[in-house]
Design a protein around this motif. Structure first.
Motif, PDB file in Angstrom:
ATOM      1  N   ILE A   9      63.047  16.759  51.658  1.00  0.00           N
ATOM      2  CA  ILE A   9      62.402  17.353  52.826  1.00  0.00           C
ATOM      3  C   ILE A   9      60.954  16.893  52.919  1.00  0.00           C
ATOM      4  CG2 ILE A   9      61.712  19.545  53.882  1.00  0.00           C
ATOM      5  CD1 ILE A   9      63.934  20.750  51.965  1.00  0.00           C
ATOM      6  N   GLU A  10      60.519  16.663  54.124  1.00  0.00           N
ATOM      7  CA  GLU A  10      59.106  16.389  54.381  1.00  0.00           C
ATOM      8  C   GLU A  10      58.608  17.509  55.288  1.00  0.00           C
ATOM      9  OE1 GLU A  10      56.287  13.108  56.587  1.00  0.00           O
ATOM     10  OE2 GLU A  10      58.268  12.496  55.888  1.00  0.00           O
ATOM     11  N   SER A  11      57.783  18.374  54.768  1.00  0.00           N
ATOM     12  CA  SER A  11      57.283  19.503  55.534  1.00  0.00           C
ATOM     13  C   SER A  11      56.139  19.065  56.440  1.00  0.00           C
ATOM     14  CB  SER A  11      56.791  20.606  54.594  1.00  0.00           C
ATOM     15  OG  SER A  11      56.293  21.685  55.352  1.00  0.00           O
ATOM     16  N   LEU A  12      56.154  19.570  57.663  1.00  0.00           N
ATOM     17  CA  LEU A  12      55.082  19.291  58.609  1.00  0.00           C
ATOM     18  C   LEU A  12      54.119  20.467  58.711  1.00  0.00           C
ATOM     19  CD1 LEU A  12      57.186  17.560  61.405  1.00  0.00           C
ATOM     20  CD2 LEU A  12      55.911  16.492  59.533  1.00  0.00           C
ATOM     21  N   SER A  13      54.327  21.467  57.882  1.00  0.00           N
ATOM     22  CA  SER A  13      53.476  22.651  57.868  1.00  0.00           C
ATOM     23  C   SER A  13      52.756  22.747  56.532  1.00  0.00           C
ATOM     24  CB  SER A  13      54.333  23.907  58.064  1.00  0.00           C
ATOM     25  OG  SER A  13      53.546  25.062  57.858  1.00  0.00           O
ATOM     26  N   GLN A  14      51.475  22.994  56.586  1.00  0.00           N
ATOM     27  CA  GLN A  14      50.717  23.157  55.349  1.00  0.00           C
ATOM     28  C   GLN A  14      50.924  24.544  54.743  1.00  0.00           C
ATOM     29  OE1 GLN A  14      46.654  22.155  56.153  1.00  0.00           O
ATOM     30  NE2 GLN A  14      47.109  20.001  56.465  1.00  0.00           N
ATOM     31  N   LYS A  15      51.415  25.486  55.550  1.00  0.00           N
ATOM     32  CA  LYS A  15      51.581  26.853  55.077  1.00  0.00           C
ATOM     33  C   LYS A  15      52.906  27.087  54.359  1.00  0.00           C
ATOM     34  CE  LYS A  15      48.543  28.954  58.425  1.00  0.00           C
ATOM     35  NZ  LYS A  15      48.350  30.019  59.398  1.00  0.00           N
TER      36      LYS A  15
END
Length: 98
Positions: A45-51
């Motif tokens: 997975i590559e998350s686009l959210s820093q949270k």
């Protein structure tokens, strides 16, 4: 009309990976008995959210909302539900699709 069950999970430190792996093994046949088809089940997975950076994402297609709800309210699922609840922080949504 198809319905999609989407969930992302995060395993906080100190949680039991073995318990979650046991849940993963046991949930698949339950989902499939209710007509669910896994479209995505990955830890790549590559998350686009820093949270929030999930460690696992699952996308399941069900033939109807009724079948989806029957699956996750079934006695078979309820018997293993605590394995997921005790091992991961999970966020799920249901979406109507084609």
């Amino acid at each position: 009309m198809a319905y999609y069950f989407m969930i992302d999970t995060y395993m906080p430190d100190g949680k039991n990976r073995e318990e979650y792996d046991d849940y993963i093994e046991k949930v698949r046949p339950i989902v499939e008995r209710y007509g669910g088809k896994y479209l995505v089940r990955t830890e790549e997975i590559e998350s686009l959210s820093q949270k929030r950076a999930p460690q696992r994402v699952i996308l399941i297609r069900f033939p109807s909302k009724e079948r989806l709800k029957a699956c996750f309210s079934s006695s078979e699922y309820r018997a293993i539900q605590s394995k997921r609840e005790n091992s991961v922080d999970a966020r799920a949504i249901i979406a109507k699709g084609e």
